[in-house]
Scaffold this motif. Structure first.
Motif, PDB file in Angstrom:
ATOM      1  N   ALA A  96       0.830  -1.211   0.000  1.00  0.00           N
ATOM      2  CA  ALA A  96       0.000   0.000   0.000  1.00  0.00           C
ATOM      3  C   ALA A  96       0.863   1.260   0.000  1.00  0.00           C
ATOM      4  N   ALA A  97       1.898   1.278   0.826  1.00  0.00           N
ATOM      5  CA  ALA A  97       2.776   2.445   0.888  1.00  0.00           C
ATOM      6  C   ALA A  97       3.567   2.605  -0.405  1.00  0.00           C
ATOM      7  N   ASP A 150      -7.313   1.417  12.987  1.00  0.00           N
ATOM      8  CA  ASP A 150      -5.986   1.968  13.269  1.00  0.00           C
ATOM      9  C   ASP A 150      -5.058   1.756  12.081  1.00  0.00           C
ATOM     10  N   VAL A 151      -5.024   0.534  11.596  1.00  0.00           N
ATOM     11  CA  VAL A 151      -4.091   0.184  10.521  1.00  0.00           C
ATOM     12  C   VAL A 151      -4.492   0.855   9.214  1.00  0.00           C
ATOM     13  N   PHE A 152      -5.786   0.896   8.931  1.00  0.00           N
ATOM     14  CA  PHE A 152      -6.232   1.549   7.705  1.00  0.00           C
ATOM     15  C   PHE A 152      -5.815   3.016   7.692  1.00  0.00           C
ATOM     16  N   LEU A 153      -5.934   3.686   8.833  1.00  0.00           N
ATOM     17  CA  LEU A 153      -5.562   5.100   8.909  1.00  0.00           C
ATOM     18  C   LEU A 153      -4.055   5.313   8.783  1.00  0.00           C
ATOM     19  N   LEU A 154      -3.279   4.266   9.062  1.00  0.00           N
ATOM     20  CA  LEU A 154      -1.824   4.380   9.001  1.00  0.00           C
ATOM     21  C   LEU A 154      -1.243   4.029   7.637  1.00  0.00           C
ATOM     22  N   ILE A 155      -2.090   3.596   6.703  1.00  0.00           N
ATOM     23  CA  ILE A 155      -1.586   3.108   5.420  1.00  0.00           C
ATOM     24  C   ILE A 155      -0.661   4.111   4.731  1.00  0.00           C
ATOM     25  N   ALA A 157       0.802   6.734   6.139  1.00  0.00           N
ATOM     26  CA  ALA A 157       1.677   7.451   7.071  1.00  0.00           C
ATOM     27  C   ALA A 157       3.161   7.375   6.718  1.00  0.00           C
ATOM     28  N   PRO A 158       3.721   6.211   6.373  1.00  0.00           N
ATOM     29  CA  PRO A 158       5.170   6.170   6.109  1.00  0.00           C
ATOM     30  C   PRO A 158       5.603   7.105   4.992  1.00  0.00           C
ATOM     31  N   VAL A 159       4.808   7.177   3.918  1.00  0.00           N
ATOM     32  CA  VAL A 159       5.155   8.043   2.792  1.00  0.00           C
ATOM     33  C   VAL A 159       4.878   9.500   3.129  1.00  0.00           C
ATOM     34  N   HIS A 160       3.779   9.747   3.826  1.00  0.00           N
ATOM     35  CA  HIS A 160       3.429  11.123   4.178  1.00  0.00           C
ATOM     36  C   HIS A 160       4.503  11.757   5.057  1.00  0.00           C
ATOM     37  N   VAL A 161       5.074  10.970   5.957  1.00  0.00           N
ATOM     38  CA  VAL A 161       6.095  11.489   6.872  1.00  0.00           C
ATOM     39  C   VAL A 161       7.292  12.038   6.107  1.00  0.00           C
ATOM     40  N   LEU A 172      13.095   5.910   1.626  1.00  0.00           N
ATOM     41  CA  LEU A 172      13.174   6.296   3.032  1.00  0.00           C
ATOM     42  C   LEU A 172      11.894   5.928   3.791  1.00  0.00           C
ATOM     43  N   TRP A 173      10.748   5.895   3.090  1.00  0.00           N
ATOM     44  CA  TRP A 173       9.489   5.562   3.749  1.00  0.00           C
ATOM     45  C   TRP A 173       9.546   4.183   4.401  1.00  0.00           C
ATOM     46  N   ARG A 174      10.385   3.294   3.877  1.00  0.00           N
ATOM     47  CA  ARG A 174      10.483   1.945   4.448  1.00  0.00           C
ATOM     48  C   ARG A 174      11.007   1.999   5.889  1.00  0.00           C
ATOM     49  N   ARG A 175      11.872   2.957   6.181  1.00  0.00           N
ATOM     50  CA  ARG A 175      12.373   3.123   7.550  1.00  0.00           C
ATOM     51  C   ARG A 175      11.209   3.408   8.501  1.00  0.00           C
ATOM     52  N   TYR A 176      10.324   4.307   8.068  1.00  0.00           N
ATOM     53  CA  TYR A 176       9.224   4.702   8.945  1.00  0.00           C
ATOM     54  C   TYR A 176       8.129   3.651   9.013  1.00  0.00           C
ATOM     55  N   LEU A 177       7.999   2.860   7.958  1.00  0.00           N
ATOM     56  CA  LEU A 177       7.085   1.733   8.038  1.00  0.00           C
ATOM     57  C   LEU A 177       7.591   0.741   9.077  1.00  0.00           C
ATOM     58  N   GLY A 178       8.901   0.526   9.108  1.00  0.00           N
ATOM     59  CA  GLY A 178       9.488  -0.363  10.112  1.00  0.00           C
ATOM     60  C   GLY A 178       9.230   0.130  11.531  1.00  0.00           C
ATOM     61  N   ILE A 179       9.373   1.452  11.729  1.00  0.00           N
ATOM     62  CA  ILE A 179       9.120   2.035  13.045  1.00  0.00           C
ATOM     63  C   ILE A 179       7.649   1.869  13.430  1.00  0.00           C
TER      64      ILE A 179
END
Length: 200
Positions: A96-97, A150-155, A157-161, A172-179
């Motif tokens: 998704a990300a 919760d998870v749907f709303l976070l879909i 998030a990694p890219v948006h950050v 870089l979004w993969r780092r934040y998905l891991g977090i």
């Protein structure tokens, strides 16, 4: 006696696919003000061809969103068959990300939110995400108080950050998905300060 179903011509199928791809590119580049004439020109078809497939510009936008929703739902269905529920949920969030990273059409989703078919597909996707989350919870892969909403709303998030950075590395979004995913794990979990929202 039932009326025979008229077969869809191959060129009509091809033109529709060309229109959807061209329209998505135009909307991403120009926003919602992209014109039907420009979309037709990019697709290499006459303007009238657009209206033979889509009655309105809003219908065209909804059709683009539907293709993305269906792709994610298909991914969720496949992953629901996985024996590793935690890995399946992480893979879904990654897919998704990655789609969001490749092309941000979230503004089109917002613009078509009132479309009945889009709304139905979105609710179906929410339900499928909920099933992935339930399986991951039952397997002990994520904390017990994480919900599908919760998870749907976070879909996204990694890219948006990473969009807050001027020129982020592509992955870089993969780092934040891991977090984010580590934050879902039960190890070291502490009580959350607010209950999960309900899906409308």
């Amino acid at each position: 006696m039932p009326t025979p179903v008229k077969p869809v011509r191959a060129d009509a199928v091809r033109n529709r696919a060309l229109l959807l791809a061209a329209a998505e590119e135009e909307f991403v580049e120009r926003g919602l003000d992209a014109s039907i004439a420009d979309i037709a020109a990019r697709a290499g078809v006459a303007k009238g061809t657009v209206f033979r497939h889509f009655d309105t510009k809003d219908d065209l936008i909804a059709a683009i969103v539907e293709t993305h929703m269906i792709a994610l739902t298909t991914t969720a269905h496949r992953l629901l068959e996985s024996d590793d529920a935690g890995a399946a949920l992480l893979e879904f969030l990654t897919v998704a990300a990655d789609r969001r990273q490749q092309r941000d059409v979230s503004f089109l989703m917002t613009a078509s939110a009132a479309n009945p078919l889009v709304a139905t597909l979105r609710d179906d996707l929410v339900a499928d995400v909920g099933s992935l989350v339930e399986k991951a919870r039952n397997a002990g892969a994520i904390r017990a108080d994480i919900t599908g909403t919760d998870v749907f709303l976070l879909i996204c998030a990694p890219v948006h950050v990473v969009e807050f950075l001027a020129d982020p590395p592509p992955d870089l979004w993969r780092r934040y998905l891991g977090i984010i995913f580590d934050g879902m794990r039960p190890q070291g979990a502490t009580p959350l300060s607010m209950p999960a929202p309900s899906w409308p």
